[in-house]
Design a protein around this motif. Structure first.
Motif, PDB file in Angstrom:
ATOM      1  N   ILE A 179       0.834  -1.206   0.000  1.00  0.00           N
ATOM      2  CA  ILE A 179       0.000   0.000   0.000  1.00  0.00           C
ATOM      3  C   ILE A 179       0.871   1.260   0.000  1.00  0.00           C
ATOM      4  O   ILE A 179       0.537   2.249  -0.657  1.00  0.00           O
ATOM      5  CB  ILE A 179      -0.953  -0.019   1.207  1.00  0.00           C
ATOM      6  N   ALA A 180       1.993   1.234   0.695  1.00  0.00           N
ATOM      7  CA  ALA A 180       2.877   2.403   0.723  1.00  0.00           C
ATOM      8  C   ALA A 180       3.434   2.716  -0.658  1.00  0.00           C
ATOM      9  O   ALA A 180       3.577   3.883  -1.029  1.00  0.00           O
ATOM     10  CB  ALA A 180       4.022   2.176   1.705  1.00  0.00           C
ATOM     11  N   PHE A 181       3.728   1.692  -1.439  1.00  0.00           N
ATOM     12  CA  PHE A 181       4.270   1.935  -2.776  1.00  0.00           C
ATOM     13  C   PHE A 181       3.187   2.277  -3.796  1.00  0.00           C
ATOM     14  O   PHE A 181       3.499   2.782  -4.868  1.00  0.00           O
ATOM     15  CB  PHE A 181       5.083   0.734  -3.249  1.00  0.00           C
ATOM     16  N   LEU A 182       1.932   2.021  -3.471  1.00  0.00           N
ATOM     17  CA  LEU A 182       0.856   2.391  -4.390  1.00  0.00           C
ATOM     18  C   LEU A 182       0.509   3.872  -4.315  1.00  0.00           C
ATOM     19  O   LEU A 182      -0.069   4.419  -5.253  1.00  0.00           O
ATOM     20  CB  LEU A 182      -0.400   1.563  -4.090  1.00  0.00           C
ATOM     21  N   GLY A 183       0.848   4.518  -3.210  1.00  0.00           N
ATOM     22  CA  GLY A 183       0.533   5.932  -3.042  1.00  0.00           C
ATOM     23  C   GLY A 183       1.371   6.817  -3.952  1.00  0.00           C
ATOM     24  O   GLY A 183       2.498   6.501  -4.301  1.00  0.00           O
ATOM     25  N   LYS A 184       0.817   7.967  -4.301  1.00  0.00           N
ATOM     26  CA  LYS A 184       1.542   8.923  -5.151  1.00  0.00           C
ATOM     27  C   LYS A 184       2.579   9.708  -4.353  1.00  0.00           C
ATOM     28  O   LYS A 184       3.655   9.998  -4.848  1.00  0.00           O
ATOM     29  CB  LYS A 184       0.551   9.902  -5.785  1.00  0.00           C
ATOM     30  N   ASN A 185       2.237  10.074  -3.119  1.00  0.00           N
ATOM     31  CA  ASN A 185       3.103  10.908  -2.301  1.00  0.00           C
ATOM     32  C   ASN A 185       3.541  10.119  -1.071  1.00  0.00           C
ATOM     33  O   ASN A 185       2.715   9.704  -0.265  1.00  0.00           O
ATOM     34  CB  ASN A 185       2.351  12.178  -1.889  1.00  0.00           C
TER      35      ASN A 185
END
Length: 99
Positions: A64-70
């Motif tokens: 989930i952390a790597f899916l975020g844009k920022n």
């Protein structure tokens, strides 16, 4: 086959934020989640179960952390979740002390 350049994070600070949020932030959230559960429910059963479920939760939080844009927003969300889980743990430990 190399990755498509448009999908890679160009900023080194964003890359650093995502990596640290994935590893450290995900671990903190996973551990605090199980600590909060252990303070309200049977702590022996939760600790035994957490040996497997904490790793699975940590892996999901890393993705989930790597899916975020920022990356900094991910850090903020993980810190907010950690704060809420710590408050739940604190009041659970005051109500049902483990020792």
């Amino acid at each position: 086959m190399p990755a498509n350049k448009k999908h890679l994070t160009p900023s080194p600070t964003q890359r650093f934020a995502k990596i640290t949020a994935a590893i450290l932030g995900g671990l903190v959230v996973a551990v605090l989640f199980h600590m909060a559960l252990a303070s309200w429910f049977d702590h022996v059963a939760v600790i035994i179960t957490s040996t497997f479920s904490a790793f699975i939760l940590w892996a999901v939080l890393m993705v989930i952390a790597f899916l975020g844009k920022n990356g900094w927003k991910v850090w903020g969300i993980y810190l907010l979740i950690s704060l809420v889980l710590f408050v739940i743990f604190y009041f659970g430990n005051q109500t049902n002390p483990l020792v």
